[in-house]
Each structure stands twice: as C-alpha cells, then as structure tokens.
Design a protein around this motif. Structure first.
Motif, PDB file in Angstrom:
ATOM      1  N   LEU A  88      12.013   7.317 -16.619  1.00  0.00           N
ATOM      2  CA  LEU A  88      13.245   7.043 -15.873  1.00  0.00           C
ATOM      3  C   LEU A  88      13.432   8.042 -14.738  1.00  0.00           C
ATOM      4  N   GLN A  89      13.124   9.300 -14.988  1.00  0.00           N
ATOM      5  CA  GLN A  89      13.266  10.324 -13.952  1.00  0.00           C
ATOM      6  C   GLN A  89      12.342  10.031 -12.759  1.00  0.00           C
ATOM      7  N   LYS A  90      11.109   9.615 -13.064  1.00  0.00           N
ATOM      8  CA  LYS A  90      10.178   9.265 -11.990  1.00  0.00           C
ATOM      9  C   LYS A  90      10.712   8.094 -11.158  1.00  0.00           C
ATOM     10  N   LEU A  91      11.218   7.078 -11.865  1.00  0.00           N
ATOM     11  CA  LEU A  91      11.719   5.896 -11.167  1.00  0.00           C
ATOM     12  C   LEU A  91      12.937   6.241 -10.314  1.00  0.00           C
TER      13      LEU A  91
ATOM     14  N   LEU B 190       0.825  -1.209   0.000  1.00  0.00           N
ATOM     15  CA  LEU B 190       0.000   0.000   0.000  1.00  0.00           C
ATOM     16  C   LEU B 190       0.861   1.260   0.000  1.00  0.00           C
ATOM     17  N   GLU B 191       1.920   1.261   0.798  1.00  0.00           N
ATOM     18  CA  GLU B 191       2.800   2.423   0.854  1.00  0.00           C
ATOM     19  C   GLU B 191       3.520   2.620  -0.473  1.00  0.00           C
ATOM     20  N   LEU B 192       3.959   1.525  -1.105  1.00  0.00           N
ATOM     21  CA  LEU B 192       4.639   1.638  -2.399  1.00  0.00           C
ATOM     22  C   LEU B 192       3.683   2.176  -3.462  1.00  0.00           C
ATOM     23  N   SER B 193       2.462   1.709  -3.442  1.00  0.00           N
ATOM     24  CA  SER B 193       1.460   2.212  -4.398  1.00  0.00           C
ATOM     25  C   SER B 193       1.206   3.699  -4.191  1.00  0.00           C
ATOM     26  N   ARG B 194       1.135   4.098  -2.940  1.00  0.00           N
ATOM     27  CA  ARG B 194       0.914   5.516  -2.638  1.00  0.00           C
ATOM     28  C   ARG B 194       2.065   6.361  -3.155  1.00  0.00           C
TER      29      ARG B 194
ATOM     30  N   ARG C  32       1.864   6.716  -6.907  1.00  0.00           N
ATOM     31  CA  ARG C  32       0.817   7.671  -7.311  1.00  0.00           C
ATOM     32  C   ARG C  32       1.288   9.104  -7.143  1.00  0.00           C
ATOM     33  N   LEU C  33       1.996   9.367  -6.051  1.00  0.00           N
ATOM     34  CA  LEU C  33       2.491  10.723  -5.817  1.00  0.00           C
ATOM     35  C   LEU C  33       3.469  11.172  -6.901  1.00  0.00           C
ATOM     36  N   LEU C  34       4.192  10.219  -7.482  1.00  0.00           N
ATOM     37  CA  LEU C  34       5.147  10.533  -8.560  1.00  0.00           C
ATOM     38  C   LEU C  34       4.531  10.352  -9.947  1.00  0.00           C
ATOM     39  N   ASP C  35       3.267   9.972  -9.946  1.00  0.00           N
ATOM     40  CA  ASP C  35       2.565   9.718 -11.216  1.00  0.00           C
ATOM     41  C   ASP C  35       3.272   8.626 -12.031  1.00  0.00           C
TER      42      ASP C  35
END
Length: 385
Positions: A151-154, A17-21, A24-27
C-alpha cells in the motif's frame, strides 16, 4: 499549448512504458497488486466508516473546511473517496487507474487544494487504512506487513501522478503569464515606437501648417545633396514669403494671417506631391511667412514650369488675396564650389528680395532665378498665372 484532443496522460507523456518504469523504481510488481487485491473483501465493508472518519478529521481544519464549502460538495467528496479506496485494492493499476489518479490531482488543483494540504490528507488517509488493515489482519502479522508495504508503494506512485498534474498546471500558468507578458511587452514596444514616431514627427513639423520645420529641412538637405552628387542632377531651392503679410495680420487679424499661411503651405505641399516622375523634394516653414522648398532632378526650364504651376494654384485660392515673392537658387553638381544649405538659402533669399522689390505694390507673384550652370546671371520669370 496543450492539445485538447489528447488525454491527460498523453499530455503528460505517461504511457505504458513510463508507468512500468515508475513501478520498477518503487519496486511495485504483480506481487504487490495481489497483496492488495487479496484484502479487498476484508476492507470493503469498512470503507464507508473509514471515509466518514477521514472527512470528520479533515473538516476540523479551517483551510479544508473553507475549500469544501457546503454539504453537497462534501457528499460528492465522500462518494469519490469511497471509489478511490476501492480502486486502491482493485489489483489493477494500469492506464485507467493512472487516468483516475491524474484527474484527482487536476481536481484538487482546480479547487485550490495546495500540495501541503493534499499531502496532509494523504498522510491521514494512509494512517486510517493501515490502522484498519492492522485490525483486520491482527492474527496475520506477516500478511499485514507485506500488505502495508504494498500500500505504501502504491500511495507513493499515486502521489507522483497527482503531483505531475500540479506541476503541469503550474507550468501552464507560468507559460500563460509569460505569454501575456510577451504580448504586453510587444504591445508596449509598439506603443513606445508609435509615441516615439509621433514625437519625432512633432519635433520635425511646423505646428501651424503641418509641413516640415527648419530643423527638419536642415537634416533632409544632406541626403538630397548626396543624391544629386551621385546622379549629377541639380537641386533647386526656392525661398519665398508672402507679400504684405503684415498688412494681412494688422488689417484682417492674426487668425486670417494663420489661414493664409496654412493655405500657402497646402499649395506648396500639393506642388511637391505633383512633381514629375524622377523628381523629388520637400517643403518647410522657416518661420513667420517664409518658406523653403528643395526640389531635386529638374532643370531650369522645368523649374520655371513648376513655379508657374505653383503660382496658378495660388491664384485659384478665392478665400484671400494671396501673392508671394520667390527666389530660386540652383546647385548643379560639378560646377563650382559645393554650397551648404545655408549658402543656397542665402542666395535664394537675396533673389527673393529682388523679386519682392519688383513686386512692390503690384500684388502679383514674382520670382527671380539664377541659371544653370551656376553663374552670376539672374533672370526674372514673370508671373503668367
């Protein structure tokens, strides 16, 4: 305290759940994962060269070179970095990926890579990856732009995970330091309390004999008097000194005189410890060869018995010839004026001198005692020991 049976992700509370959140915050979504996975076949042949370029630039920095240390460590870092770049384009960024990123942060912290050096390295790696992607996708600018954005998001997600381990490690260090400080403070507090008690004991004890001194006797009398007033039971105060003590000092030496005083104090202390049930008291040295004993809870007949037992103990000392003169004065609640300690000592002292006059030249123990209730009668109790 960390639970070593938990994974690092569990310790840091980074579950699904925390990873999913965070994603989402980073789109960051499945489209980004697909964009990166699509480029894996293109970038895979270039990974070795890319990692070489990365560490060639890194080792030019003295701080980094010092941390790496030797060729074998550098070789292991090359292998780890190749795996990392491959995972960046794997398309799978769930639990196993998270654990891998957290371990990277843990390792970097352990080997002493500061956050500024880590971010500097990540910035350099990102630049190399983007340059490589731009070359590989030179004819597909739109695809390059969306892949670069993915890549930047990751990389931002990775930085979050790595810095979680840095922060957790720092918190753990602070907790350990605080725990050590608390232990030290507790130890120091105990030491101070012990030293304070030792100093208090020293200030209340006669250094030669170890029994209470005059100052302590004055402090201890009032609680004993209150107990007498509440229970309507008497206090008897003995005041005694050694017969012919000057002759002992002059004829046998001061060390022998000290020994006499110590043996007398031990005998008095033994008497206090063996008082009948319900009675209590204390003994003190008032200076020179004079001692004071306050006993609560015994009537005149019982006091006489205690004095005779005390004389018997003195007679049992074979090392020296020791005799004392003793005056005993009573305080009986409800009878006449309530005396102070000084009043009782004055009366007992006068009785002691009367006993000393009787004992003059005899070498026997002598005692003079006033009666209960307090009046002007004085009785001599002959020594039968």
């Amino acid at each position: 305290m960390q639970n070593i049976s938990q994974s690092l992700a569990e310790q840091l509370r980074i579950g699904e759940l925390e990873l999913s959140r965070r994603k989402r915050l980073l789109d960051f979504d499945h489209t980004d994962a697909a964009n990166l996975l699509e480029c894996l076949p293109l970038i895979a042949p270039r990974i070795g060269e890319l990692v070489n370029d990365f560490y060639l630039a890194q080792t030019q920095q003295p701080e980094i070179s010092l941390i790496i240390g030797d060729k074998d460590t550098l070789s292991r870092l090359h292998g780890a970095m190749r795996r990392y770049v491959t995972e960046l384009f794997s398309g799978d960024y769930d639990g196993e990926y998270v654990s891998s990123r957290l371990k990277i942060g843990q390792v970097h912290h352990r080997i002493g890579v500061s956050p500024k050096l880590y971010l500097s390295g990540i910035n350099q790696l990102t630049g190399l990856l983007e340059t490589c992607l731009q070359e590989l996708l030179a004819e597909h600018e739109e695809r390059f732009l969306r892949t670069r954005r993915s890549l930047q998001k990751l990389m931002l997600l990775d930085n979050q995970l790595v810095f979680d381990t840095y922060i957790a490690a720092l918190q753990s260090e602070i907790e350990n330091v605080n725990h050590q400080l608390e232990e030290y403070a507790s130890s120091l507090e105990q030491t101070v309390a012990q030293r304070t008690q030792e100093l208090t004991d020293l200030s209340n004890r006669d250094p030669l004999t170890g029994i209470f001194n005059q100052r302590a006797a004055q402090k201890m009398f009032e609680p004993l008097k209150q107990l007498a007033d509440q229970s309507l039971k008497p206090i008897c105060l003995w005041y005694l000194d050694v017969n012919h003590f000057k002759m002992i000092n002059d004829g046998m030496g001061h060390s022998q005189g000290d020994k006499v005083l110590q043996q007398l104090a031990d005998t008095i202390d033994q008497t206090i410890k063996q008082l009948p049930k319900g009675a209590q008291g204390y003994a003190s040295r008032f200076g020179g060869d004079e001692f004071c004993v306050a006993i609560f809870g015994l009537g005149d007949a019982q006091q006489q018995a205690q004095i005779q037992q005390f004389f018997g103990r003195l007679k049992a000392i074979k090392a020296v010839s020791l005799s004392v003169s003793l005056g005993a004065a009573f305080y009986s609640p409800g009878h006449g004026i309530e005396p102070t300690l000084e009043d009782l000592i004055s009366r007992a002292d006068s009785l002691m001198y009367m006993a000393k006059a009787v004992a003059h030249g005899s070498g026997d123990n002598e005692v003079m005692m006033d009666n209960l209730p307090e009046d002007t009668k004085v009785q001599r109790i002959p020594s039968r020991a």
